[in-house]
Design a protein around this motif. Sequence first.
Motif, PDB file in Angstrom:
ATOM      1  N   LEU A   1      39.395   6.963  62.487  1.00 18.28           N
ATOM      2  CA  LEU A   1      39.119   5.668  63.060  1.00 18.28           C
ATOM      3  C   LEU A   1      40.180   5.094  63.713  1.00 18.28           C
TER       4      LEU A   1
ATOM      5  N   GLU B   1      37.080  13.736  57.215  1.00 21.29           N
ATOM      6  CA  GLU B   1      37.191  12.290  57.632  1.00 21.29           C
ATOM      7  C   GLU B   1      36.455  12.162  58.967  1.00 21.29           C
TER       8      GLU B   1
ATOM      9  N   VAL C   1      33.473   9.561  59.780  1.00 18.18           N
ATOM     10  CA  VAL C   1      33.712   8.311  60.769  1.00 18.18           C
ATOM     11  C   VAL C   1      32.387   8.421  61.782  1.00 18.18           C
TER      12      VAL C   1
END
Length: 646
Positions: free
Chosen positions: A519, A69, A73
């Motif tokens: 994020l 992740e 991002v």
Amino acid sequence: MVDGEVAVNESLLTGETDEIFKKPGDTLMSGSFVVSGECCARLEKVGADSYISQLTLEAKAMNRKEQSEMIRVLDKLVGVVGILIIPLGLLLFGQQFFVSKASFSSSIVSMVAAVIGMIPEGLYLLASVALAISVIRLSSQKVLVHDMKCIETLARVDVLCVDKTGTITENNMQVISTIPMEGYNPSTGSGLKTMISDLVVSMPDGNITMQALKRFFKTPSDKKADVVIPFSSTYKYCGAAFSGDAYVLGAPEFVLREDYEKFKVLIENYSSDGYRVLVFGRYSGVPDGKELTEAVTPLGLILLANPIRKDAPETFRYFAEQGVAIKVISGDNPVTVSQVALEAGIADAAKYIDMSTLHTEDDIREAATQYTVFGRVTPVQKRQLVHALQSAGHTVGMTGDGVNDVLALKDADCSVAMASGCDAAAQVSQLVLLESDFAAMPSVVMEGRRVVNNIERSASLFLVKNIFSFLMAVFSVCFRSTYPLEPSQVSLISMFTIGIPGFFLALQPNGDIIHGRFLSNVLIKALPAGLTDFLVVGALVVFGSVFGVNETDISTACTMLLAIVGFMILYHISKPLNPLRWCVWVGCIVGLLVCSIWLGDVFGIEHMSMECVMLFVLFAIVTEPTLRYGTILVEKIGGIITNRTK
């Protein structure tokens, strides 16, 4: 096979070291090897068509999981910024040069300052360096990292699938005792231990179970076996025929068959105490390596146990405290595995199920979330369990050591192999424990959390500048004002409020549990400061224009305002402050002041007029409440959005 008889080890394929007895008509699999005997065989498949090649190709054909992740991002952030800065930079240049009638050089300078501010320079490098340092740290703890991104993934794992042997227990077994049964008659003259020894000494070394039996049963008579049947992982027994007698030894369910119900309570009582139970009996026929068909008279039970690793309870206690659920997946009796898991301190280990009773994927999907211990698991079911847990929304980590684990390891979000296992498992796994010590796992998790949490902090610092620069560039284009900063001033702010502190923060210890998405966490930290920068600097530019303050003075005042907000957000992000963080924070303030006073010409810092100083002081005072209330507002909005998306 067309002729002969052999004992074959298929551990590279199945993960089980039991020897399998092969006769004419049986299939010899590539990847296995002959332990004893001789045979003639017809070659049917070679090269890419062989079983082991097909398995390997299937594993390679499976696409790697998408990037972690955090990296995903960062990739998107760099991609979006790369697209936006080109048209926005051109618009800003056009507005400065063609509309405001600024000189070509000053228009270029304004455009470059805005573009530099919008680029998160160093962020991707910082993340890569932090991950690389984690790899070095883990290597010193005998952990080999195949994929740096798995460090972050393991830190996010909330379900960890483990095996019993080698993870919960030591990778060895020992005989605890023998229990005579009703079929044994001491008056025959042969002791139970001697009869078992006669069978055991005739067997090849085999797996750790047979090795434990050989260490314990070392008093055979002078009988010589006429027929020897090594342990079959298919039929779960081994046997030997002597002159006048034949004996078998194996799993009670397979040896006793229909008579198992008579002894079920006794056997399960021992299993519930954590013992692995084998039954030794006299066979009415001659064992042939296939399913037993004749009656078996039980003579005794053999109780074996794997010593629980000394550090296993502490390791599982750590995962429980961190909110990571443990799923124990084993080929052993679920009752035995459950008891061992209970002794190791695994939560909810009393919830166990025999996977041989499940026949559909829906059954497995339902069981995956309800039970903690899974016994009698086949290689295919391992993969199905991983899929079931993932479909339930979990991030799944898996440990394995055999070829039978390969596909499940490939499908898991994070795969961990023991170096003592097969090469195939080690090759496809993202992490390899070189000393096969599961106790090293908490260190890996802590490294992952250190990287993710610290990169979140550093990324927030970078995004503050990016948000401000983007909004300020749009403001300048829309309201036909001059971009208030020079590239050297942007560099000065970036160095002391982002670059230097971001590097130190990224290397600090941080074992906090990861909450939320990368994020959203970064935006919640960065957005209030970015908006505060834009509001106070934008207002200063407007007021400066109204009161006729020189653009050079405004530029210096804007730089100092950005520095104030930058150090305020750095202070909040650095909490809890320790001596090193205090030193970094104070040192950066001193460094900025030194550069502003003695290197002002280099960084475009000029003496401000009295009007500019008064405006600067006014807006400097406004920054604190603006940032404070902006943070409260953004956090509330973020909480509402998060609750709605759940």
